[in-house]
Structures are given as C-alpha cells and as structure tokens.
Design a protein around this motif. Structure first.
Motif, PDB file in Angstrom:
ATOM      1  N   LEU A 163      -6.024   0.614   0.629  1.00  0.00           N
ATOM      2  CA  LEU A 163      -6.328  -0.247   1.768  1.00  0.00           C
ATOM      3  C   LEU A 163      -5.235  -1.286   1.950  1.00  0.00           C
ATOM      4  O   LEU A 163      -4.922  -2.057   1.041  1.00  0.00           O
ATOM      5  N   LYS A 164      -4.636  -1.304   3.121  1.00  0.00           N
ATOM      6  CA  LYS A 164      -3.626  -2.311   3.430  1.00  0.00           C
ATOM      7  C   LYS A 164      -4.284  -3.677   3.639  1.00  0.00           C
ATOM      8  O   LYS A 164      -5.434  -3.761   4.071  1.00  0.00           O
ATOM      9  N   SER A 165      -3.527  -4.725   3.374  1.00  0.00           N
ATOM     10  CA  SER A 165      -3.983  -6.082   3.655  1.00  0.00           C
ATOM     11  C   SER A 165      -3.483  -6.486   5.035  1.00  0.00           C
ATOM     12  O   SER A 165      -2.294  -6.350   5.340  1.00  0.00           O
ATOM     13  N   SER A 166      -4.377  -6.989   5.863  1.00  0.00           N
ATOM     14  CA  SER A 166      -3.994  -7.376   7.222  1.00  0.00           C
ATOM     15  C   SER A 166      -3.183  -8.664   7.248  1.00  0.00           C
ATOM     16  O   SER A 166      -2.428  -8.918   8.193  1.00  0.00           O
ATOM     17  N   SER A 167      -3.307  -9.475   6.201  1.00  0.00           N
ATOM     18  CA  SER A 167      -2.632 -10.775   6.183  1.00  0.00           C
ATOM     19  C   SER A 167      -1.397 -10.800   5.293  1.00  0.00           C
ATOM     20  O   SER A 167      -0.506 -11.627   5.483  1.00  0.00           O
ATOM     21  N   ASN A 168      -1.331  -9.892   4.308  1.00  0.00           N
ATOM     22  CA  ASN A 168      -0.206  -9.901   3.361  1.00  0.00           C
ATOM     23  C   ASN A 168       0.189  -8.466   3.037  1.00  0.00           C
ATOM     24  O   ASN A 168      -0.470  -7.796   2.240  1.00  0.00           O
ATOM     25  N   PRO A 169       1.264  -7.966   3.619  1.00  0.00           N
ATOM     26  CA  PRO A 169       1.657  -6.566   3.397  1.00  0.00           C
ATOM     27  C   PRO A 169       2.173  -6.283   1.997  1.00  0.00           C
ATOM     28  O   PRO A 169       2.394  -5.121   1.655  1.00  0.00           O
ATOM     29  N   ALA A 183       0.822  -1.204   0.000  1.00  0.00           N
ATOM     30  CA  ALA A 183       0.000   0.000   0.000  1.00  0.00           C
ATOM     31  C   ALA A 183       0.856   1.255   0.000  1.00  0.00           C
ATOM     32  O   ALA A 183       0.491   2.273  -0.598  1.00  0.00           O
ATOM     33  N   GLU A 184       2.027   1.210   0.660  1.00  0.00           N
ATOM     34  CA  GLU A 184       2.883   2.382   0.749  1.00  0.00           C
ATOM     35  C   GLU A 184       3.375   2.844  -0.621  1.00  0.00           C
ATOM     36  O   GLU A 184       3.539   4.037  -0.864  1.00  0.00           O
ATOM     37  N   LEU A 185       3.570   1.907  -1.520  1.00  0.00           N
ATOM     38  CA  LEU A 185       4.051   2.254  -2.854  1.00  0.00           C
ATOM     39  C   LEU A 185       2.979   2.998  -3.647  1.00  0.00           C
ATOM     40  O   LEU A 185       3.264   3.998  -4.327  1.00  0.00           O
ATOM     41  N   VAL A 186       1.740   2.516  -3.575  1.00  0.00           N
ATOM     42  CA  VAL A 186       0.638   3.200  -4.264  1.00  0.00           C
ATOM     43  C   VAL A 186       0.386   4.561  -3.624  1.00  0.00           C
ATOM     44  O   VAL A 186       0.141   5.558  -4.313  1.00  0.00           O
ATOM     45  N   TYR A 187       0.462   4.615  -2.304  1.00  0.00           N
ATOM     46  CA  TYR A 187       0.283   5.883  -1.580  1.00  0.00           C
ATOM     47  C   TYR A 187       1.306   6.912  -2.036  1.00  0.00           C
ATOM     48  O   TYR A 187       0.984   8.078  -2.285  1.00  0.00           O
TER      49      TYR A 187
END
Length: 450
Positions: free
Chosen positions: A390-396, A292-296
């Motif tokens: 949206l971050k994934s809780s199971s796979n970052p 998610a940080e990359l898209v952000y």
C-alpha cells in the motif's frame, strides 16, 4: 521530494495489464465460494467419536489384561475370590480394573452424553489415575508376584495420559476450529453474500472502490500486452487467480473483523480471520520505511529471486507464465519450529495487478504437470492469500506491507504447532525483507547519483 530518488524505479517497472479489473469480473465468475449453504452439523464430531472409541478400548484392554492375570496362578473363580471378596490393596489388581471403569464412566458421560467442551473431566480422571497408581506401586508388593505387576499399572498410566493428550490437542482444538468455521459459513449464507461478504469501505481503506470494466472475460484477455490465455487449462488458471484476488480484496475490506494475535519489537502485527471452508487465515501487517515500488519489485515482481534473501523459502521456480498478470510458481518452504515442521512444497497460481495506490499479488493452490507431488516433500496446499503493498498518500518514501496467508501444511502436525510456526515464520520473513531493503538502498542511491 521524499522518495523522489525511487521515482525512476516505479516508472521502469513492467506494466501490469487489466488494472482494476479483477474484483468486478471475478464477482461474475461461477465460484465454489458463492452462496454455498453450510452442511447440516453432526450430533457428535468424528474426532470426538474416535476419542470415545478409544476410551472404550481403554476399559476393554484393561479388563482383558486383568482376566489373563486371574488365570495365571489359579483358576479364575479362585482368583476372583482372592482379589475381589478378600480384596487387599497391596496384593489385588481388582482396584486397577475399577479405576478403568471409573475413567470410562466419567469420560463417556462427560464427553459423549453431555458433549462437554472443557478439559476438567479428563483432568480429574487423569489426576486420580496417576496418584492412585503411583501410591499403589510404592506401597504394594505387586511387582514381586508376576509380570502383570508391571504390565497393568504401566498400561493404565500410559492409556490415561494418551486420552488426555488426544482430547486436549485433537478433539477440543479441532472442534473449536470447526465451530468458528461453521458460524462464519452460517453468517455468510444468511447474508447471501460471497465467501467473505463485503461491507461498506470507509474513507480510510487502502484502496478505492473497483472500477467497472465493460466486456466479457474474453475481452479482458485481449487487454494483455501480448501474452494471453489460449487453452482451456490456461483460462482456468486465470479464473483461479482472479478468484484468489477477489477473496484477498474482501479480506482486506474487513479489517475491523481481524483478531489480533501477536506483534514483535518492530511493530509488525499478526492477525487472524476465520474463512468459511478454508479455516484460519493469518494476516501480517507491517510498516516499511521504503517506497512501495521497492517492496513490489522484491516481493511481487521477482518471486524467483526471493530465495537469495528470504531464508523461509529454499526454492522458487516459475513453471509457466499464463498471461501478463498470471503465472504458475513452484515453491519449497524451509523447515520451521526448530525442524519440527519439515519442508513443504507448493504449486500456486498467482495473479499480479498494479493499481493507483497499491500493488497486489494473490494466489492459491493449483496443479501443474511440470511438478506433480513427489516423495521428497509433503505437498502443502494454499488457500486464497497473497501480498499487498500500500502506497502512502502523504509520504512516498514509506509504505504498508500486508501478507495474507491461508495454508494447509498437510501431514500429521498438531494445529497449535502449525499456527505458532506460521506466525513466527511471518515475523522471520519481515526481518529478512527489511535486511534486503537495507542492502539495496546504498546501491540504488549510488545509481541514482550516477
């Protein structure tokens, strides 16, 4: 750990102040979206009234042309006797006048008296008119009489098809959109809720309930990392940004109400949702094979650099940074629909917030002295919308990307064309974004190993 190589990227991103504050504070701000009762509906819409006026013009214009034709060779009474009493299909224009009366009566009864919302009546009148005129031109000798042998059939044919186009692409389309918006406004008013009334958030929702924040709106301005709104105009920008963010959060909370429109080969889906006072809102939802940080970083944090890889945008400029969460941007969109939709420019206020499990950037149209409307572009106007990662809780190493788009491109474009071009533009944006992520990954990996 999967995605661990991007951990430093997430830690190095600039901090965003006022975390989890927007929703609770914006609900207390006076808003034009709250508790606005729907206006009383008109018996007949403005666009339908214009159509009925055009149908009346059809009859009067054909009648005028026929009367002129009657006076060309003989006096009007002699010509009336020849064309009406001694009517002959091959030589009389009287039947074209009767055809205009037929269209007038059918269309006025169907769409003015009964206010039908279907195209079958005008389909019949246009079919009858077309077949009759084609047969008459083929078998009659009107073309050898005078200029009206050409003018009356051609005029009657063109006007009939103009009526068909106006009803199908203007009247019925606009009334359907207005009907959906009105019903949504009635529901919102009956529920005594905000513009998009929130429902209970399920455990599967992508964000947790907003945390309450003590203090007033002025206190929140002090939470910034140094830059805060000072002037009245800057505080208004902050208010608009918070309001847009609140609307986006409420749209996301009602995912069950989204209407599926289309998807592509990559699994990206476009949905729509009718919003009172703003009309149709488009929502793109896509699964990304990256943190998610990359898209952000690429979409939200550096909007002015988006023109380097996003071909749907030709220019993006930051006009003003109001505070640590709010900025004013100037954007120019590229043409769409093969050039049918020309470039538009927009001035938007953007509100950016980072929460535990998602990144949000929401905005809406505003005004800024640095970029008044100019003649080079048509100035578009965006309603509440934005980006959510949206971050994934199971796979970052994966995330979900959501784009909420509500825009009015202005101009005189048919709505169906605008809606088709918007969905296509959203899919094109995702294609460019995936290509950008693919280009960045090798450089990020090499930097990490170094």
């Amino acid at each position: 750990m999967p995605g661990g190589e991007y951990g430093e990227l997430g830690a190095s991103l600039p901090a965003i102040a006022s975390l989890n504050a927007s929703y609770s504070t914006s609900m207390s701000i006076p808003s034009p979206y709250l508790f606005v009762p729907p206006a009383e509906r008109k018996v007949i819409s403005d666009v339908r009234r214009t159509f009925c006026l055009f149908v009346t013009f059809d009859l009067l214009f054909i009648s005028l042309l026929w009367i002129i034709e009657l006076n060309i060779t003989n006096n009007i009474w002699t010509s009336l006797g020849n064309e009406v009493i001694r009517y002959h299909f091959r030589s009389s224009f009287f039947d074209i006048f009767l055809l205009a009366i037929f269209r007038f009566l059918c269309l006025q009864v169907g769409y003015a008296a009964f206010r039908l919302k279907h195209w079958w009546v005008i389909a019949i009148t246009t079919l009858v008119t077309t077949v009759f005129l084609v047969v008459k031109v083929i078998v009659s000798n009107l073309l050898s009489q005078n200029a009206f042998g050409y003018v009356l059939p051609i005029t009657s044919f063109v006007v009939a098809w103009l009526e068909t186009w106006f009803l199908d692409f203007k009247v019925l389309t606009q009334e359907a959109d207005d009907e959906r918006a009105y019903l949504a406004a009635v529901n919102a008013a009956c529920e005594r809720a905000p513009m998009i009334y929130p429902r209970a958030v399920s455990d599967g929702q992508f964000y947790s309930p907003p945390e309450s924040v003590a203090g007033s709106e002025e206190d929140l301005d002090e939470e910034g990392l140094g830059r805060r709104a000072v002037t009245t105009q800057e505080k208004e920008y902050v208010r608009q940004g918070r309001e847009a963010l609140s609307v986006v959060e409420q749209i996301l909370a009602q995912e069950d109400g989204w209407k599926f429109e289309k998807n592509n080969d990559m699994g990206d889906s476009v949905y729509t949702l009718e919003i009172p006072f703003h009309g149709k809102t488009f929502i793109l939802k896509a699964f990304m094979q990256c943190p998610a940080e990359l898209v952000y970083q690429e979409v939200i944090l550096q909007p002015e650099k988006m023109v380097q890889w996003n071909k749907t945008v030709s220019a993006c400029q930051i006009l003003q940074r109001v505070d640590d969460n709010t900025l004013i941007s100037y954007d120019v969109s590229a043409g769409a629909a093969g050039g049918v939709v020309s470039a538009r420019d927009f001035v938007n206020v953007r509100r950016v917030e980072r929460k535990r499990d998602c990144y949000l950037s929401a905005g809406m149209a505003t005004d800024h002295d640095a970029k008044p409307p100019c003649g080079r572009y048509v100035r578009g106007e965006n309603g509440p919308g934005g980006f959510v990662v949206l971050k994934s809780s199971s796979n970052p190493s994966v995330c979900t990307f959501i784009w909420v788009l509500n825009t009015d491109l202005k101009g005189r474009l048919p709505r169906y064309l605008i809606h088709q071009s918007l969905a296509a533009t959203m899919f094109e944006f995702m294609s460019h974004l995936r290509q950008r992520i693919a280009d960045l990954r090798p450089s990020l990996r090499s930097h990490h190993h170094t």
